[in-house]
Structure formats: C-alpha cells, structure tokens
Design a protein around this motif. Structure first.
Motif, PDB file in Angstrom:
ATOM      1  N   GLU A  73       0.824  -1.217   0.000  1.00 51.87           N
ATOM      2  CA  GLU A  73       0.000   0.000   0.000  1.00 51.87           C
ATOM      3  C   GLU A  73       0.854   1.262   0.000  1.00 51.87           C
ATOM      4  OE1 GLU A  73      -0.228  -2.314   2.355  1.00 51.87           O
ATOM      5  OE2 GLU A  73      -1.925  -3.473   1.561  1.00 51.87           O
ATOM      6  N   SER A  74       2.149   1.156   0.164  1.00 46.08           N
ATOM      7  CA  SER A  74       2.990   2.339   0.306  1.00 46.08           C
ATOM      8  C   SER A  74       2.947   3.195  -0.956  1.00 46.08           C
ATOM      9  CB  SER A  74       4.431   1.919   0.601  1.00 46.08           C
ATOM     10  OG  SER A  74       5.273   3.062   0.643  1.00 46.08           O
ATOM     11  N   ASP A  75       2.840   4.531  -0.743  1.00 41.06           N
ATOM     12  CA  ASP A  75       2.828   5.477  -1.870  1.00 41.06           C
ATOM     13  C   ASP A  75       4.232   5.962  -2.225  1.00 41.06           C
ATOM     14  OD1 ASP A  75       0.080   5.347  -2.065  1.00 41.06           O
ATOM     15  OD2 ASP A  75      -0.222   7.008  -0.656  1.00 41.06           O
ATOM     16  N   MET A  76       5.139   5.898  -1.277  1.00 38.20           N
ATOM     17  CA  MET A  76       6.481   6.426  -1.498  1.00 38.20           C
ATOM     18  C   MET A  76       7.460   5.279  -1.679  1.00 38.20           C
ATOM     19  SD  MET A  76       6.399   9.665  -1.613  1.00 38.20           S
ATOM     20  CE  MET A  76       8.131   9.996  -1.400  1.00 38.20           C
ATOM     21  N   PRO A  77       8.216   5.277  -2.795  1.00 37.34           N
ATOM     22  CA  PRO A  77       9.228   4.237  -2.977  1.00 37.34           C
ATOM     23  C   PRO A  77      10.421   4.475  -2.044  1.00 37.34           C
ATOM     24  CG  PRO A  77       9.359   5.816  -4.745  1.00 37.34           C
ATOM     25  CD  PRO A  77       8.162   6.207  -3.946  1.00 37.34           C
ATOM     26  N   VAL A  78      11.185   3.421  -1.772  1.00 33.16           N
ATOM     27  CA  VAL A  78      12.383   3.529  -0.945  1.00 33.16           C
ATOM     28  C   VAL A  78      13.432   4.304  -1.739  1.00 33.16           C
ATOM     29  CG1 VAL A  78      14.196   2.258   0.241  1.00 33.16           C
ATOM     30  CG2 VAL A  78      11.857   1.352   0.215  1.00 33.16           C
ATOM     31  N   ILE A  79      13.900   5.408  -1.166  1.00 32.07           N
ATOM     32  CA  ILE A  79      14.846   6.245  -1.914  1.00 32.07           C
ATOM     33  C   ILE A  79      16.270   6.117  -1.379  1.00 32.07           C
ATOM     34  CG2 ILE A  79      13.083   7.898  -2.598  1.00 32.07           C
ATOM     35  CD1 ILE A  79      13.985   9.707  -0.333  1.00 32.07           C
ATOM     36  N   ASP A  80      16.454   5.561  -0.103  1.00 28.31           N
ATOM     37  CA  ASP A  80      17.807   5.355   0.398  1.00 28.31           C
ATOM     38  C   ASP A  80      18.221   3.918   0.092  1.00 28.31           C
ATOM     39  OD1 ASP A  80      16.127   4.066   2.071  1.00 28.31           O
ATOM     40  OD2 ASP A  80      16.856   4.977   3.943  1.00 28.31           O
ATOM     41  N   ASN A  81      19.296   3.507   0.598  1.00 28.75           N
ATOM     42  CA  ASN A  81      19.827   2.164   0.314  1.00 28.75           C
ATOM     43  C   ASN A  81      20.081   1.470   1.653  1.00 28.75           C
ATOM     44  OD1 ASN A  81      20.882  -0.039  -1.074  1.00 28.75           O
ATOM     45  ND2 ASN A  81      22.936   0.861  -1.215  1.00 28.75           N
ATOM     46  N   PRO A  82      19.011   1.003   2.349  1.00 27.27           N
ATOM     47  CA  PRO A  82      19.178   0.441   3.703  1.00 27.27           C
ATOM     48  C   PRO A  82      19.886  -0.902   3.669  1.00 27.27           C
ATOM     49  CG  PRO A  82      16.943   0.099   2.949  1.00 27.27           C
ATOM     50  CD  PRO A  82      17.602   0.947   1.921  1.00 27.27           C
ATOM     51  N   ILE A  83      20.548  -1.244   4.811  1.00 26.04           N
ATOM     52  CA  ILE A  83      21.132  -2.576   4.937  1.00 26.04           C
ATOM     53  C   ILE A  83      20.023  -3.592   5.127  1.00 26.04           C
ATOM     54  CG2 ILE A  83      21.429  -2.455   7.449  1.00 26.04           C
ATOM     55  CD1 ILE A  83      24.155  -3.859   7.012  1.00 26.04           C
ATOM     56  N   LEU A  84      20.213  -4.747   4.578  1.00 26.56           N
ATOM     57  CA  LEU A  84      19.171  -5.765   4.630  1.00 26.56           C
ATOM     58  C   LEU A  84      19.225  -6.506   5.960  1.00 26.56           C
ATOM     59  CD1 LEU A  84      19.469  -7.212   1.006  1.00 26.56           C
ATOM     60  CD2 LEU A  84      17.915  -5.455   1.857  1.00 26.56           C
ATOM     61  N   LEU A  85      18.013  -6.747   6.544  1.00 28.86           N
ATOM     62  CA  LEU A  85      17.882  -7.439   7.828  1.00 28.86           C
ATOM     63  C   LEU A  85      17.102  -8.717   7.638  1.00 28.86           C
ATOM     64  CD1 LEU A  85      17.068  -4.367  10.091  1.00 28.86           C
ATOM     65  CD2 LEU A  85      19.317  -5.402   9.652  1.00 28.86           C
ATOM     66  N   ASP A  86      17.273  -9.603   8.549  1.00 23.72           N
ATOM     67  CA  ASP A  86      16.601 -10.908   8.460  1.00 23.72           C
ATOM     68  C   ASP A  86      15.097 -10.732   8.626  1.00 23.72           C
ATOM     69  OD1 ASP A  86      16.480 -13.634   8.143  1.00 23.72           O
ATOM     70  OD2 ASP A  86      16.665 -14.025  10.312  1.00 23.72           O
TER      71      ASP A  86
END
Length: 917
Positions: A764-777
């Motif tokens: 449902e999110s309207d805003m795409p991810v714009i940063d580059n977060p570290i991936l978590l389990d």
C-alpha cells in the motif's frame, strides 16, 4: 706586422692541359697565384693583370684564381700585380707569369674529311677550311693556343693548294672516265706553338682528305596531253640525252618510281607509251585523274662514306584531255511567280561525264569561267558579274544569278574550262575535285579548252490575285457569294482559273453558299489557280472563318463550405458557353483564362471569396457584340474544432473520460464514436481500460476514437481523432533473497531483471524507498517495473533471509569467514594491519558493519593479551594496546585471536596469524 712589400716573383706553367686545381683527377686548368708564390691572403688584397698580354677576363681579383684554358695565347708576357692597403702605394708583390705552349690534339681519326660542292659538278671543286676545325675542342679539355703557325707538310706544289694563316683552300680534279672509283686528294699540315721561356715548343700533325661528291645532273620535266601519246611518244628515247638529262656523272644508273616508296631498275632506253598504257590498264587509273606523273630517276652513288648519293628525276606528266559537258534539258524555264528562289546557280544546270566535274581549285588559279552571251534588250546579265566579282575564286564556278525583279525573256550564258591555266603536279581530290592537278610549275596544260552554253527562259505569269484572309459574323452572311470577288487584287485584273479545296485538291464552284447558323467558328480554305496554257501559273489562297455570336452561357447561385474552397467557376455555367471569356470577381479578381480555378491547397492561386463573379466573352471576329453572365458565391463556415489528441495512460489508471482530453475551444455538442468497436466506450465518453481488448497481444496497444460535430449544408461534419495508448508493464522477476550476515548487503545489492524499477516497503505504500538500507533478516520488500512515463507494473514481494555465522545456505554452503594468516607492518600497503574488511573470491565482507558490537582479542604464544579492539579501536598493526605493553612493537612470531560477534546466535571465531617484521 705585414710581409715585405714590392717584391717580384716568377711563375711558369708549361703543361696547362694537366693542371688539376681541385685535385679530383680531372684536369681543369685553374691555378691560384697565392699558392704559386707561397703567400697568404690579407684583408684589402686585389689582383690585377698588368702585363703586355692581358689576362683580366680570366683572373679573379679577390681569390687570385686564373683560368689558364681561357687564355688564347702561350706567352711569357703575362704579369699579375697584388695590391694591398698595407703596402700602398707600392704593390705587395708582382708576378711575372709564363704560360707554356699547347698545340692541341688532332681529330680522333687523324683525318678531317670534307665533302662539299660550291662549283658546277663537271668542273673542279674548290673548298675553304679553317684548319683549327681539324683540332678537337671538347669540354673538360684544354683548347689549343691560337698564336701558333700552320705549315703544309705534303708533296704537292704550292700551286695545288692555298694556305693563308689557318685558312686552307684545296681543289679536287674531275676525272670522269679514267677508271678511278674515288676522286679525292689528301693534305697534311703541322701546327706549331713556339717555345715560351723554359717551356719547349709543341706541335700537332693533322690530315685532310677532300672527296668530290657525286652529281646526277640537271633533269627536264615534260607536260604531255594524253591525246598525243600515240602519235608523238610511241618510240624509244635515251634518257641520257641532253634533252632529258644534262651534265650528269657517267657512272650512274636509272630506276623507275612505282610509288612513293618503291623503285625498279631500268635501262636508259624507254618507250613512254608503254608506261602510260600500263597505268591506264592498272587499278590505279580512274576517269578524271587529271594528271599523272611518270618519274625516271638517275642515281649516282657516293664515292665515299662521308658524301651522300645524288639523284636527278626526269618527269613526264600526262594530262587527261577535257571531256564534253552540256546543259541538262535546255532551256531551263523559271516562273518568278511560283519560284520562291531569289538566286540560281547556273552550275547546277550542267551535266558532266562521271568523274569529270570541272571547278576552280581553292587557290589563285582560275580555270573555269562564266560569261554572259545574250538576253532581252536592256535586261543585263541578271547580276552574274556582280556575283562573280564578289565571290572567292573557288566558288565562282557556281555562276550565281539573281531572280529578283527580272525581265521575262531568254538569257544565254557560257561555261568554259580553260586548259591553258591548268598546270602539272599531283592529284588531290579532297582539295581540288577529282580532275585537277595542284599547281607546281608555270608550264601550261597542253590539252585544249572546252565550253558549253546554258539557256534560261524567264516566263511571265497569269495573275491569280493575292492571298486573302477574312472573318465573317453569322448574322452578316446570307445567300451566295463569288469566291473571286473575295480575293484582294491590289488594283490588278485577276485572270481566269479554277477553285480547289486547299487541303484535298477537290475542284469547287466559284459560287459559295453561306450556312444559316453555326455553333462554333467554321473555317474554309480554297486555292485559286490561274493558267493560260503556259508552264507558268499563279495561285492565291482564300481563307475565311464564319463566327457565331458570343455566348457566355447562364450562371447559378452556389454555396460552398469555407473548409473546401476549391472550385472551377466555368463548370458552374450551363447552355454551352464559349471557352474564350474571362472572369471578374470580388477583391479585384481577374482570371487568367476562361476556367476561373480556385484551389485552397495551391498557394499560387487566390482564395475564393463570397460575392458575384462575372463571366465576360468578348465579341468574335466579325461579330461586334460581347456577352456576359454571373455566378453568385456564398460561403458557409463549419463548426470550429480542435486538433487530434494523442495521450498515454497506465493500466493502473483504470479509465479515462475522452471529453476531458479535448481542448477548451472545442465545443462539447458532439459525440464520441468507437471506431474500432472496442466495446469499452460509454455514451458519456468514458473508456474502461479493463474492457479494452488486445487480441494480438500487443505491447502497449493504441486505441483510436473519433469525436464528431454536425454542420450545416454544404459543410461536412467536423471531427477529430483521439488516440490513447495503454501502458501495461510486465512484473519484474526477482526471487526471495538469501545472504550471509558477513556480506552486510544493502537493498541496491539485489539483482533485478528490469532496467527501471521502484522498491516499496509494503503493497500500500505510496512512497518508494529512496535510500539504500542494509538488509535485515525476515524483511519483505516490494518491487515494481517502471517506464519513462512513471507507469508501474504490479508489485512483487521479495523476502530477505540473513544467515548467521555457522548457518548454511539452501545450496549447502556455510556462512563463515577466515581472517588473514599474516600481518607485516612494513608500509607496503599489503597486510600492514589485521583487516576486518575483506575481499574473498570477489565477495566483500564488511565485518564491522555486520557486527557493530564485536570484540577482538589477540594473544601471544604465552597466552598474554597484547591487543583488545572494538569498532572504535584503531586496527592492529603489530603494536600492543594493553596497559602492560602499551605502544610496544611486538616481535615476529605466531599470535592467536578470538573474534566475538556479540550479535544474536553468531558464535565467536578463533584462529592464528604470523606477525612478520
């Protein structure tokens, strides 16, 4: 400071021919006075020639060089003075110079042979020779001196030769019958140049052989008319008789010239008729040859290789006798009424025998003549003399006369070929015709002259009137008319004759009946021929046209639409209008022709406007009244509508109302049409994307609809097209992701199979991810395909699984890490520290980022702690950071480490490395 001044030195050169100044083994005859007297050049030196024998021309005043070979005389009287500012006014030195004698070299063969002729060839030859010509003069060799003496050394008496200085004169006697094959005389001479100083004299001997050249004698030439060959030349003649050849040497031989390159040997006894008969029977003969030469050559061969053979040719030129010619079909009748020529060539009336057409050659020798014999009293020669006097000779044979304003009657002329002006030579048909010889000598043609009369009758003629052209209006023609009465006669009487149709030649009556009516101009052409029985007739052509009255037809009222202003006004007229009129209309319009064409797509034509357009037909020839009619044009405007629309939508948009795509100026009174029968259009103009078909499975298909607004007649409906493109992007194919915790992967590290995409944290999110977060389990991200118009595909869930150290991937691989096995802090940037960021097999392991709470301990081999570190501690580089040995450089050896992740279930890692210094 300078050498002694005023000294005198002597220089003597005896063999100048061997002097080699530049020492290149090739003599050049150049000396340097400085070198000869052992002096060195000083500033201000000038050499001059001061002796009684001048050498100025061969002396270089600056360098002191002297070109000995350019001195004409051997002498001991040469003197050179060297002047210098250091010794002024006295000379620096004076050189007395002696040049030894050089007599030169005789010609290579030792003989100087001469073959010359300067007297009649049956007397003695006398020749003058400069004996210096017997000495060789070559480049790069010394020439002989000129102040020597020539002496005769042979056995002849002084009366048999002449010697004056170097000029020698000798004679060769002529001995025609003493049996000697060679007439020659030998002479020997010695040239001596006297001693000069200590240089002894020099001599050279030369020999001269004078050879008497052969002489073939003086030959005669004969011009003979072919008719006299049988009577005068059928006999044997001796070519050596003085009549034919004079003063020839007696040891020659005769030959006959077949052609330019071939000869045959003959005796001196010939019969000329036999040679002429052979020519007349050969393929070379053709009628009209004009003349032909028979050449007999007497050849005397040279008595020596240095003399040329001599030839004399006795030539007999046979002239062809002139052949009769006459006028063809005399007399020539000329009717000036029907004959359009302004002049006549009398030559064209002559008939010649084949191959014998007599004309003037292209030079100053006039051999044919025209003369005026007789004509009507006071009529003259029809300008014959005027033409002859103003025409080049080569064209006077044409005999041009004038046919303008001539007096009828008989004229007689004469064409004459005057053989006395023909001369001997060779035939050149290209330049002179087939029967004349090019002039060579002044002897005349021995054959007789010939002439023929040319008679011309200038005929009077019957008068048929003048050519006449008339125009009639149908309203002015009734009944019958005499055609003769319509001819113009310029006040003359028209003679009796007959009428014919000009085109068909069919005879018609003089009385012509006019038609009662005509719809189109009706033309007639008749020819009147007058003939009173002679060969001279006259004709006149009568042409007339009967015109109807002008007809502009009838017009109409026409309404046109302003969006289609293309029309031809003439097509709107009825009742068969004449196509000869012109249109006049509003805004100053005038048509260039009868059509009145308007074409809104042709920028060269005016724009059609409303109002009255008048068609005016001018009066026809002979009819005084013009005619006119009108066409009234009204213009209806269609409803204004906007431009076609092209738009793109994403499939996720769901629908679009087409009315919303129209511009603000487009009226909303029209209706949308589903031109492709998609079934997705409602009456309100709404298009449901989910109902749009795509039977061809096109990528991003385009659908066309039409917007239509009705107009008043005559305008067609107004319309525009609306095209919509539906973008339906395919989902990206990205599987769930599995990484080792040591990788410390970020979102951008996930491999994606599409070029442009967006990541979302939820559906449902309207805003795409714009940063580059570290991936978590246990994270889940959602990815969509994106195009340039920001259309997106459906979102695809991607689950993240992060393995702890010691856990295995689904493919069985272990999540673990081996630290480096050595540290060498020598400053070479290789293993200088115990590195926690590692590259292994193309993989990067950022341990501090994966385990930010880690602890690292390093022990020596005795179990003592030498280093303790966290994420905030400086990296281990072979130094202790514990309090007992803080800052000490640890010795080389084996060390042990324990790495504690302090994160979830990740177990400590222990191992060892070697510290090297």
């Amino acid at each position: 400071m300078y050498a002694q001044c005023g000294g005198v030195q002597s220089v003597e050169i005896c063999d100048m021919e061997t002097v080699d100044f530049d020492m290149n083994s090739i003599p050049d005859g150049i000396i340097n006075l400085y070198d000869e007297i052992g002096l060195t050049a000083e500033p201000g030196d000038v050499w001059t020639s001061t002796g009684s024998e001048s050498a100025t021309a061969v002396l270089n005043a600056t360098t002191g060089e002297v070109r000995l070979w350019s001195l004409n005389n051997a002498s001991s009287q040469y003197e050179f003075t060297l002047s210098s500012t250091s010794c002024a006014p006295d000379p620096r030195v004076t050189v007395d110079f002696t040049l030894g004698p050089y007599a030169g070299k005789a010609t290579t063969t030792g003989f100087f042979s001469v073959c010359d002729l300067n007297d009649d060839c049956n007397g003695d030859i006398e020749i003058d020779i400069d004996l210096f010509e017997t000495l060789e003069i070559r480049e790069q060799e010394a020439p002989p001196h000129l102040n020597g003496t020539w002496t005769y050394t042979g056995s002849l008496s002084a009366s048999d030769y002449r010697l004056e200085g170097s000029n020698f004169g000798g004679t060769v006697p002529y001995t025609p019958s003493d049996g000697s094959p060679v007439d020659s005389q030998d002479y020997t001479f010695t040239y001596t140049v006297d001693q000069q100083g200590l240089c002894v004299s020099e001599s050279v001997d030369v020999s001269i052989t004078l050879v008497r050249p052969p002489f073939a004698g003086y030959a005669s030439n004969y011009n003979i008319c072919a008719t006299s060959i049988d009577t005068s030349w059928d006999r044997v003649i001796n070519l050596n008789d003085d009549e034919y050849l004079n003063q020839e040497n007696l040891d020659g031989s005769w030959r006959y010239q077949i052609d330019d390159d071939n000869f045959i040997s003959i005796s001196n006894q010939i019969n000329l008729k036999e040679y002429v008969d052979d020519f007349l029977n050969s393929s070379e003969y053709m009628p009209g040859f004009g003349c032909h030469s028979f050449d007999f050559t007497y050849r005397v061969e040279s008595r020596s290789a240095i003399c040329f053979d001599d030839n004399a040719t006795v030539s007999f030129t046979i002239f062809e006798d002139l052949k009769e010619f006459q006028q063809l079909n005399p007399p020539e009748e000329i009717c000036t009424a029907s004959d359009t020529r302004t002049s006549l060539d009398l030559y064209s009336l002559l008939e010649f025998q084949p191959g014998f057409e007599y004309q003037n050659p292209d030079d100053e020798n006039e051999i044919v003549f025209w003369s005026f014999e007789s004509g009507p009293a006071g009529a003259g020669d029809l300008g014959l003399n005027l033409f002859l006097n103003n025409t080049e000779i080569s064209q006077r044979h044409r005999g041009t006369i004038s046919l303008q304003n001539v007096t009828p009657g008989r004229y007689e002329y004469r064409y004459s070929v005057v053989s006395d002006t023909l001369c001997s030579g060779y035939r050149d048909q290209t330049l002179y015709g087939s029967n004349f010889c090019v002039p060579q000598i002044s002897k005349g043609n021995p054959c007789g002259s010939i002439s023929a009369p040319v008679i011309i009758d200038i005929l009077d003629f019957d008068y048929a009137g003048e050519d006449t052209t008339l125009n009639f209006c149908i309203t002015d023609t009734t009944g019958d008319v005499s055609l003769v009465s319509l001819l113009q006669d310029n006040g003359n009487t028209i003679d009796a004759g007959i009428w014919t149709e000009t085109d068909t030649g069919v005879v018609v009556n003089d009385m012509f009946s006019f038609p009662d009516s005509v719809d189109d101009p009706l033309s007639f052409s008749f020819t009147y021929t007058s003939d009173n029985g002679t060969t001279c007739i006259d004709t006149a052509i009568l042409q007339f046209t009967i015109y109807p009255e002008a007809n502009a037809g009838n017009g109409a009222d026409v309404s046109v639409c302003s969006d289609d202003l293309t029309i031809t006004l003439f097509d709107l007229l009825i009742d068969n209008p004449d196509p000869t009129g012109v249109w006049f209309g509003p805004f100053g319009y005038t048509s260039p022709d009868h059509l009145g064409v308007f074409d809104m797509n042709d920028v060269t034509l005016p724009i059609l406007g409303p109002g009255e357009y008048v068609y005016v037909v001018a009066s026809n020839a002979g009819c005084p009244e013009s005619d006119r009619t009108s066409v009234f044009i009204s213009i209806e405007d269609p409803v204004e509508i906007g431009q076609d629309v092209n738009e793109t939508f994403c499939i996720q948009d769901g629908s679009i109302n087409l009315y919303s795509l129209l511009d603000r100026e487009t009226v909303r009174t029209g209706m949308f049409q589903d031109t492709e029968n998609t079934g997705a259009l409602t009456t309100e103009g709404l298009v449901d994307f989910t109902l749009l078909p795509n039977p061809d499975n096109l990528v991003n298909p385009i659908y066309n609809f039409r917007y239509v607004v009705s107009n008043n007649i005559p305008c067609d409906e107004s319309s525009l097209n609306v095209a919509i493109q539906i973008i339906d992007l395919p989902e990206p194919n990205v599987p769930d992701q599995e990484f080792c915790i040591l990788d410390a992967k970020h979102l951008d590290d996930i491999e994606v199979d599409v070029l442009n995409y967006n990541w979302y944290t939820s559906l449902e999110s309207d805003m795409p991810v714009i940063d580059n977060p570290i991936l978590l389990d246990n994270q889940v991200f959602y990815i969509t395909n994106v195009d340039a118009d920001n259309c997106e595909s459906d979102r695809v869930a991607v689950a993240i699984n992060i393995l702890n150290m010691g856990e295995r991937f689904s493919n069985g691989e272990l999540c673990t890490l081996d630290f480096q096995d050595g540290v060498s802090p020598d400053g070479n940037n290789q293993n200088d520290v115990f590195e926690l960021v590692k590259e292994e097999l193309g993989e990067a392991y950022n341990i501090p980022e994966a385990f930010p709470d880690f602890e690292l301990k390093i022990f020596n081999r005795y179990g003592n702690t030498v280093y303790e570190g966290t994420i905030n501690t400086e990296k281990f580089r072979g130094e202790s950071n514990v309090s007992i040995r803080l800052g000490d450089d640890l010795p080389s050896g084996t060390y042990f480490y324990i790495f504690t992740p302090n994160f979830e279930n990740n177990l400590p890692i222990q191992g060892s490395f070697y510290l090297s210094r």
